[in-house]
Design a protein around this motif. Structure first.
Motif, PDB file in Angstrom:
ATOM      1  N   UNK A 204       0.819  -1.209   0.000  1.00  0.00           N
ATOM      2  CA  UNK A 204       0.000   0.000   0.000  1.00  0.00           C
ATOM      3  C   UNK A 204       0.861   1.271   0.000  1.00  0.00           C
ATOM      4  N   UNK A 205       1.995   1.237   0.693  1.00  0.00           N
ATOM      5  CA  UNK A 205       2.872   2.397   0.684  1.00  0.00           C
ATOM      6  C   UNK A 205       3.477   2.618  -0.706  1.00  0.00           C
ATOM      7  N   UNK A 206       3.810   1.532  -1.393  1.00  0.00           N
ATOM      8  CA  UNK A 206       4.317   1.653  -2.769  1.00  0.00           C
ATOM      9  C   UNK A 206       3.268   2.259  -3.686  1.00  0.00           C
ATOM     10  N   UNK A 207       2.009   1.850  -3.505  1.00  0.00           N
ATOM     11  CA  UNK A 207       0.942   2.408  -4.334  1.00  0.00           C
ATOM     12  C   UNK A 207       0.729   3.890  -4.026  1.00  0.00           C
ATOM     13  N   UNK A 208       0.781   4.250  -2.749  1.00  0.00           N
ATOM     14  CA  UNK A 208       0.626   5.665  -2.409  1.00  0.00           C
ATOM     15  C   UNK A 208       1.764   6.498  -3.003  1.00  0.00           C
ATOM     16  N   UNK A 209       2.956   5.967  -2.979  1.00  0.00           N
ATOM     17  CA  UNK A 209       4.080   6.719  -3.540  1.00  0.00           C
ATOM     18  C   UNK A 209       3.977   6.798  -5.067  1.00  0.00           C
ATOM     19  N   UNK A 210       3.530   5.726  -5.694  1.00  0.00           N
ATOM     20  CA  UNK A 210       3.334   5.764  -7.144  1.00  0.00           C
ATOM     21  C   UNK A 210       2.268   6.787  -7.529  1.00  0.00           C
ATOM     22  N   UNK A 211       1.269   6.935  -6.691  1.00  0.00           N
ATOM     23  CA  UNK A 211       0.246   7.939  -6.985  1.00  0.00           C
ATOM     24  C   UNK A 211       0.820   9.348  -6.889  1.00  0.00           C
ATOM     25  N   UNK A 212       1.695   9.596  -5.910  1.00  0.00           N
ATOM     26  CA  UNK A 212       2.334  10.911  -5.840  1.00  0.00           C
ATOM     27  C   UNK A 212       3.210  11.161  -7.060  1.00  0.00           C
ATOM     28  N   UNK A 213       3.855  10.115  -7.573  1.00  0.00           N
ATOM     29  CA  UNK A 213       4.630  10.267  -8.810  1.00  0.00           C
ATOM     30  C   UNK A 213       3.724  10.519 -10.004  1.00  0.00           C
ATOM     31  N   UNK A 214       2.570   9.864 -10.035  1.00  0.00           N
ATOM     32  CA  UNK A 214       1.619  10.079 -11.121  1.00  0.00           C
ATOM     33  C   UNK A 214       1.152  11.526 -11.160  1.00  0.00           C
TER      34      UNK A 214
END
Length: 447
Positions: A204-214
């Motif tokens: 979930x932390x990886x997904x949250x960080x990927x969303x910030x990159x998006x």
């Protein structure tokens, strides 16, 4: 009394700068001599932590006595924008003109005098930035000791942010030993919590960080605005200023000038901040820069400072600006040659290139996710209006039948019960992570 006060302040500042220079010198030696192992990572983490605390202020960190080696901003209300903040990278681009470093009144205290932040300055010098970046690049930082990642260092110190390999690397921004993604598994070593005070596992932390990159990549490719002017390259900003001055001289309205400038993309002028994403190229450049920096300080030019300055200027002029090649799949990664672009794909970029967040232009799915999470205004769909006008009578006739309403209401209730982290993880798991886990064909990289 004022002279005594300022003399003590000047001595304190000299001591502070001497301590920072000492830590920087230790970091340079560690960067060039230490191997990549556990003790070296602990030393590098302590160096990064000391440099970050000295320029950000330890009073802003919320530490726990029972877990001193942890994330310095574990909660959203800690005063620092943590790793789960979806807009900390994009806001640095969209509101570059609102950087607090540009507001001299921000450093004043309540009595109108000078504060410690104004006297010392919380923007790290170039040597500190190079050391922190080099330690992260060589994987010599234990994040549990440093208490922050590379993106945290850039965000907390209000430094310019641009697409670079360290920013998209998980290892450089949060540890990978956060436990299993299984909700029933016993979680250890939590790094951060989300808005709902829920401790996030690694998935979930990886997904949250990927969303910030998006969100960051979407903002990076957005048109020019006066607020984002400082996020563009220096040649681009100079060209924008020249066009604005010419338009003002000939009586062109400012609104028209702003509209014309918005059609100029970032690729209109080369950006010196962009670099080759090939790891071998980055390490070679890092080694050359630090060797030249150390040798220049230890050379015989110390007795002739004017000759040393002229030598440095000649070396800077001798550097040629690289012509970077943009990856055609994601339009984000860059390479200095076709061979390095090929090596970049073989090194793993091919596996996630074209998948969120590494895909451009951003489609309706990405925009819909941003609208749902960030609460952006969504345009009214014209098809929905046509259905309301043409099928109004049918809707009235079907109002009596409430069997379908119970099913839809249950689905909507389940959707509303999902947290932001679950929604983001579900999106990236379906659109990116599952596709990355596909088994590649034998010898696929050779064709």
């Amino acid at each position: 009394h004022d002279e005594d006060t300022w003399s003590r302040i000047s001595k304190t500042l000299e001591s502070f700068r001497a301590c920072v220079d000492t830590v920087v010198d230790i970091g340079e030696r560690c960067l060039l001599r230490l191997p990549t192992n556990v003790p070296s990572r602990s030393i590098g983490g302590a160096i990064v932590r000391g440099l970050v605390e000295s320029h950000v202020g330890s009073e802003k960190f919320s530490l726990r006595a029972d877990r001193p080696l942890s994330y310095l901003a574990p909660r959203t209300d800690s005063g620092l924008r943590g790793v789960v903040d979806p807009g900390r990278y994009s806001d640095a681009v969209a509101n570059a003109s609102g950087n607090p470093l540009l507001d001299p009144g921000r450093a004043r205290n309540a009595n109108g005098g000078r504060s410690l932040e104004e006297l010392i300055g919380f923007q790290p010098p170039k040597d500190v930035q190079d050391i922190v970046k080099g330690l992260f690049m060589r994987d010599l930082v234990d994040l549990q000791v440093s208490g922050c990642g590379y993106g945290d260092f850039l965000s907390w110190c209000h430094l310019p942010i641009s697409p670079e390999p360290l920013l998209v690397d998980y290892i450089s921004n949060f540890p990978n030993n956060l436990g299993s993604a299984d909700p029933g598994a016993h979680q250890h070593n939590h790094w951060v919590v989300d808005e709902d005070e829920t401790e996030l596992d690694y998935a979930h932390l990886s997904a949250r960080y990927d969303f910030s990159l998006l969100v960051f990549f979407r903002q990076w490719n957005s048109p020019w605005t006066p607020e984002s002017h400082l996020s563009f390259s220096i040649p681009h900003r100079r060209a924008i200023s020249t066009l604005a001055l010419c338009a003002h001289r000939y009586g062109v309205p400012a609104d028209i000038s702003i509209l014309v400038n918005s059609f100029l993309p970032r690729s209109w002028w080369p950006d010196d901040r962009r670099c080759c994403w090939c790891r071998d190229c980055q390490l070679r450049t890092l080694k050359e820069d630090f060797h030249s920096k150390i040798s220049s300080r230890q050379s015989n030019w110390d007795s002739h400072p004017e000759r040393a300055v002229s030598s440095n200027l000649e070396s800077e002029k001798g550097k040629k600006s690289l012509t970077l090649i943009t990856c055609p799949g994601c339009q984000i990664a860059t390479a200095c040659s076709k061979d390095h672009l090929k090596y970049l794909h073989q090194d793993g970029h091919k596996r996630y290139c074209g998948l969120p967040p590494f895909r451009a232009p951003f489609g309706a799915e990405d925009n819909a996710l941003c609208q749902e999470i960030l609460g952006e205004n969504e345009d009214i769909c014209p098809l929905a209006n046509d259905d309301d006008e043409n099928g109004g009578e049918e809707d009235d006739e079907n109002d009596d039948d409430g069997s379908w309403e119970s099913v839809d209401s249950d689905d909507e209730f389940e959707e509303t019960m999902r947290s932001r982290s679950d929604v983001i993880f579900s999106f990236f798991n379906d659109k990116s992570y599952k596709l990355q886990r596909r088994e590649a064909l034998p010898f696929a990289n050779f064709f």
